[in-house]
Design an enzyme around this catalytic site. Sequence first.
Site, mmCIF file in Angstrom:
data_model
loop_
_atom_site.group_PDB
_atom_site.id
_atom_site.type_symbol
_atom_site.label_atom_id
_atom_site.label_comp_id
_atom_site.label_asym_id
_atom_site.label_seq_id
_atom_site.Cartn_x
_atom_site.Cartn_y
_atom_site.Cartn_z
ATOM 1 N N HIS A 155 0.979 -1.159 -0.054
ATOM 2 C CA HIS A 155 -0.078 0.017 0.093
ATOM 3 C C HIS A 155 0.771 1.088 0.038
ATOM 4 O O HIS A 155 1.932 1.270 0.258
ATOM 5 C CB HIS A 155 -1.016 -0.180 1.167
ATOM 6 C CG HIS A 155 -2.101 -0.916 0.996
ATOM 7 N ND1 HIS A 155 -1.960 -2.351 1.318
ATOM 8 C CD2 HIS A 155 -3.543 -0.643 0.801
ATOM 9 C CE1 HIS A 155 -3.278 -2.918 1.174
ATOM 10 N NE2 HIS A 155 -4.110 -1.863 0.590
ATOM 11 N N LYS A 159 -0.723 4.953 4.816
ATOM 12 C CA LYS A 159 -1.725 4.045 5.232
ATOM 13 C C LYS A 159 -1.340 3.950 6.825
ATOM 14 O O LYS A 159 -0.118 3.597 6.963
ATOM 15 C CB LYS A 159 -1.840 2.659 4.702
ATOM 16 C CG LYS A 159 -2.835 1.770 4.865
ATOM 17 C CD LYS A 159 -3.086 0.478 4.127
ATOM 18 C CE LYS A 159 -3.924 -0.413 4.718
ATOM 19 N NZ LYS A 159 -5.338 0.012 4.870
#
Length: 266
Positions: A155, A159
């Site tokens: 990601h 995040k």
Amino acid sequence: MKEIKVIIAGPRGRMGHEAVLLMERTEHFNLVAAVDYKHGGEKISDLPGMPALDAPIYADLHTCLEEVEADVLLDLTTPEVGKQHVTLAVERGLRSVIGTTGFTEEELKQLTEIAKEKAVGTIIAPNFAIGAVLMMKFSQMAAKYFQDVEVIELHHDQKLDAPSGTAVKTVELIRQNRESKQQGHPNEVEQLEGARGANVDGIHIHSVRLPGLIAHQEVMFGGDGQMLTVRHDSFNRASFMSGVKLSIETVMNLDHLVYGLENIID
């Protein structure tokens, strides 16, 4: 289709921005308000890059619910704020679609009980991308035949939680078709703590956080002389909107909590 009045919590985030655009282009969606602690008292159209929508912005959800009539709360905030919002929504009998992750088993159990008691539809989705949901379902199927598996989730570097909700949900589904077992050599030793990743019932999850990434996951199954890899990539946040749309439409007909989009797609 009948009009659905929606409140969006977290409109300034990248997911929130895409959701506002979804409201604008979907005829039966009506964005009646938004929640953003930095821009209370303004309108959606006042935010940079937003369409010309006059939906008011409230600094907190409690005040918003006191003044606005809505059918669904779409929460795209942070894990901690999302937990507060869904609890308030369920207790007030407001349907909600929650895109934040990080809920513990105990928290999900409590919310499930409250939603059942109040008979209010609630959907918590670790991932709104239909392709990601299919990846999880395919991985669950494969686990019946491949007992050795590891998960790599990748990601963007902003995040907040690790591992991702998608990775955790994937492992939960795999465990339904896989007996508990430790993978690798029984005497293996980590020379550096964490080198083998998080361990969930013998399944290792590896989290990667880098700029340039959006949301990606690879589930690797190993067998004698073969390997099966199931992978999904989201290259932009528009990939999540089909799942957001489906969730908002579906939650209108629910009277309980559903965790994961795999439980609402055929």
